[in-house]
Write a protein that holds these residues in place. Structure first.
Motif, mmCIF file in Angstrom:
data_model
loop_
_atom_site.group_PDB
_atom_site.id
_atom_site.type_symbol
_atom_site.label_atom_id
_atom_site.label_comp_id
_atom_site.label_asym_id
_atom_site.label_seq_id
_atom_site.Cartn_x
_atom_site.Cartn_y
_atom_site.Cartn_z
ATOM 1 N N TYR A 1 39.937 0.001 57.313
ATOM 2 C CA TYR A 1 39.128 1.005 56.614
ATOM 3 C C TYR A 1 39.819 2.365 56.633
ATOM 4 C CZ TYR A 1 35.262 3.999 55.280
ATOM 5 O OH TYR A 1 34.478 4.928 54.657
ATOM 6 N N GLU A 2 40.393 2.707 57.762
ATOM 7 C CA GLU A 2 41.124 3.977 57.897
ATOM 8 C C GLU A 2 42.315 4.017 56.936
ATOM 9 O OE1 GLU A 2 43.146 6.477 61.577
ATOM 10 O OE2 GLU A 2 43.027 4.291 61.728
ATOM 11 N N MET B 1 45.849 6.668 45.826
ATOM 12 C CA MET B 1 46.109 5.246 45.614
ATOM 13 C C MET B 1 44.948 4.417 46.169
ATOM 14 S SD MET B 1 48.359 2.971 44.452
ATOM 15 C CE MET B 1 49.816 3.952 44.223
ATOM 16 N N PRO B 2 43.778 4.494 45.512
ATOM 17 C CA PRO B 2 42.663 3.675 46.011
ATOM 18 C C PRO B 2 42.999 2.192 45.880
ATOM 19 C CG PRO B 2 42.117 4.644 43.879
ATOM 20 C CD PRO B 2 43.450 5.217 44.307
ATOM 21 N N ILE B 3 42.521 1.405 46.837
ATOM 22 C CA ILE B 3 42.816 -0.028 46.859
ATOM 23 C C ILE B 3 41.567 -0.765 47.331
ATOM 24 C CG2 ILE B 3 43.858 0.159 49.146
ATOM 25 C CD1 ILE B 3 45.789 -2.070 48.362
ATOM 26 N N GLU B 4 41.257 -1.846 46.674
ATOM 27 C CA GLU B 4 40.076 -2.637 47.021
ATOM 28 C C GLU B 4 40.344 -3.456 48.284
ATOM 29 O OE1 GLU B 4 37.140 -2.538 45.417
ATOM 30 O OE2 GLU B 4 38.003 -0.993 44.112
ATOM 31 N N GLU B 5 39.273 -3.723 49.035
ATOM 32 C CA GLU B 5 39.396 -4.543 50.239
ATOM 33 C C GLU B 5 40.012 -5.900 49.926
ATOM 34 O OE1 GLU B 5 35.874 -5.016 52.618
ATOM 35 O OE2 GLU B 5 35.333 -2.917 52.348
ATOM 36 N N GLY B 6 39.586 -6.480 48.801
ATOM 37 C CA GLY B 6 40.076 -7.800 48.410
ATOM 38 C C GLY B 6 41.557 -7.828 48.076
ATOM 39 N N THR B 7 42.152 -6.676 47.913
ATOM 40 C CA THR B 7 43.598 -6.565 47.693
ATOM 41 C C THR B 7 44.296 -6.199 48.998
ATOM 42 O OG1 THR B 7 43.272 -5.878 45.409
ATOM 43 C CG2 THR B 7 45.398 -5.334 46.409
ATOM 44 N N LEU B 8 43.708 -5.263 49.737
ATOM 45 C CA LEU B 8 44.358 -4.735 50.936
ATOM 46 C C LEU B 8 44.481 -5.765 52.055
ATOM 47 C CD1 LEU B 8 45.643 -2.409 52.479
ATOM 48 C CD2 LEU B 8 43.342 -1.752 53.218
ATOM 49 N N TYR B 9 43.384 -6.420 52.398
ATOM 50 C CA TYR B 9 43.424 -7.299 53.566
ATOM 51 C C TYR B 9 44.354 -8.506 53.377
ATOM 52 C CZ TYR B 9 40.027 -4.250 55.652
ATOM 53 O OH TYR B 9 39.409 -3.142 56.179
ATOM 54 N N PRO B 10 44.356 -9.146 52.217
ATOM 55 C CA PRO B 10 45.367 -10.205 52.027
ATOM 56 C C PRO B 10 46.806 -9.669 52.089
ATOM 57 C CG PRO B 10 43.609 -10.441 50.420
ATOM 58 C CD PRO B 10 43.393 -9.122 51.120
ATOM 59 N N LEU B 11 47.015 -8.453 51.572
ATOM 60 C CA LEU B 11 48.337 -7.840 51.643
ATOM 61 C C LEU B 11 48.742 -7.617 53.095
ATOM 62 C CD1 LEU B 11 50.849 -6.462 50.455
ATOM 63 C CD2 LEU B 11 49.482 -4.355 50.313
ATOM 64 N N LEU B 12 47.835 -7.095 53.909
ATOM 65 C CA LEU B 12 48.143 -6.862 55.325
ATOM 66 C C LEU B 12 48.479 -8.175 56.032
ATOM 67 C CD1 LEU B 12 45.405 -4.221 56.208
ATOM 68 C CD2 LEU B 12 47.866 -3.826 55.974
ATOM 69 N N GLU C 1 37.045 1.521 71.410
ATOM 70 C CA GLU C 1 36.355 2.574 70.663
ATOM 71 C C GLU C 1 35.158 2.002 69.909
ATOM 72 O OE1 GLU C 1 39.224 4.490 68.159
ATOM 73 O OE2 GLU C 1 40.616 4.771 69.809
ATOM 74 N N GLY C 2 34.320 1.245 70.604
ATOM 75 C CA GLY C 2 33.151 0.672 69.943
ATOM 76 C C GLY C 2 33.453 -0.695 69.379
ATOM 77 N N ALA C 3 33.199 -0.849 68.076
ATOM 78 C CA ALA C 3 33.400 -2.142 67.422
ATOM 79 C C ALA C 3 34.874 -2.541 67.457
ATOM 80 C CB ALA C 3 32.924 -2.061 65.972
ATOM 81 N N PRO C 4 35.140 -3.838 67.653
ATOM 82 C CA PRO C 4 36.535 -4.296 67.636
ATOM 83 C C PRO C 4 37.179 -4.032 66.276
ATOM 84 C CG PRO C 4 35.063 -6.037 68.402
ATOM 85 C CD PRO C 4 34.209 -4.928 67.895
ATOM 86 N N ARG C 5 38.394 -3.532 66.315
ATOM 87 C CA ARG C 5 39.135 -3.238 65.087
ATOM 88 C C ARG C 5 40.558 -3.733 65.233
ATOM 89 N NH1 ARG C 5 36.833 2.800 64.849
ATOM 90 N NH2 ARG C 5 34.959 2.345 63.640
ATOM 91 N N ARG C 6 41.072 -4.262 64.129
ATOM 92 C CA ARG C 6 42.456 -4.726 64.114
ATOM 93 C C ARG C 6 43.315 -3.580 63.575
ATOM 94 N NH1 ARG C 6 43.764 -10.240 63.992
ATOM 95 N NH2 ARG C 6 46.002 -10.462 64.058
#
Length: 115
Positions: free
Chosen positions: A33-34, A44-55, A72-77
């Motif tokens: 998200y960050e 350069m806005p990017i949709e989640e459905g594009t970003l996460y597969p790219l990562l 820092e609270g919720a688990p984050r990758r």
């Protein structure tokens, strides 16, 4: 060329720079998200459905490394450039600047302003 082909061609052009834009923001660790926010703020806005597969793909290619953080609270990758990722960012950046210079010459000196 039909007028309705323009959005498709613009999307193809944009796809070519998404990897470079993403790598440029992962010199320091960021979670998804960050990273999306940083890209959007940079224009350069990017949709989640594009970003996460790219990562995931870049991590599989060993361009990125990731780790889960729970302090820092919720688990984050968090994702960050690997050594190979830093080398790739350098090469792609050099290629980008070279292409940018060439396109600037072509568009401004090619007999038409491209508009």
């Amino acid at each position: 060329m039909a007028e309705n082909d323009t959005p498709t061609l613009a999307l193809e052009l944009r796809r070519g720079v998404i990897v470079l834009a993403t790598l440029s923001q992962l010199r320091t660790p960021r979670y998804g998200y960050e990273l999306r926010q940083a890209l959007a703020e940079g224009g350069m806005p990017i949709e989640e459905g594009t970003l996460y597969p790219l990562l995931r793909r870049l991590e599989t290619q060993e361009v990125l490394t990731s780790e889960w953080r729970t302090n820092e609270g919720a688990p984050r990758r968090y994702y960050v450039l690997s050594t190979e990722g830093r080398r790739l960012l350098k090469r792609l950046t050099e290629t980008w600047y070279g292409l940018n210079e060439a396109m600037d010459r072509l568009l401004t000196n090619g007999g038409s302003d491209g508009r």
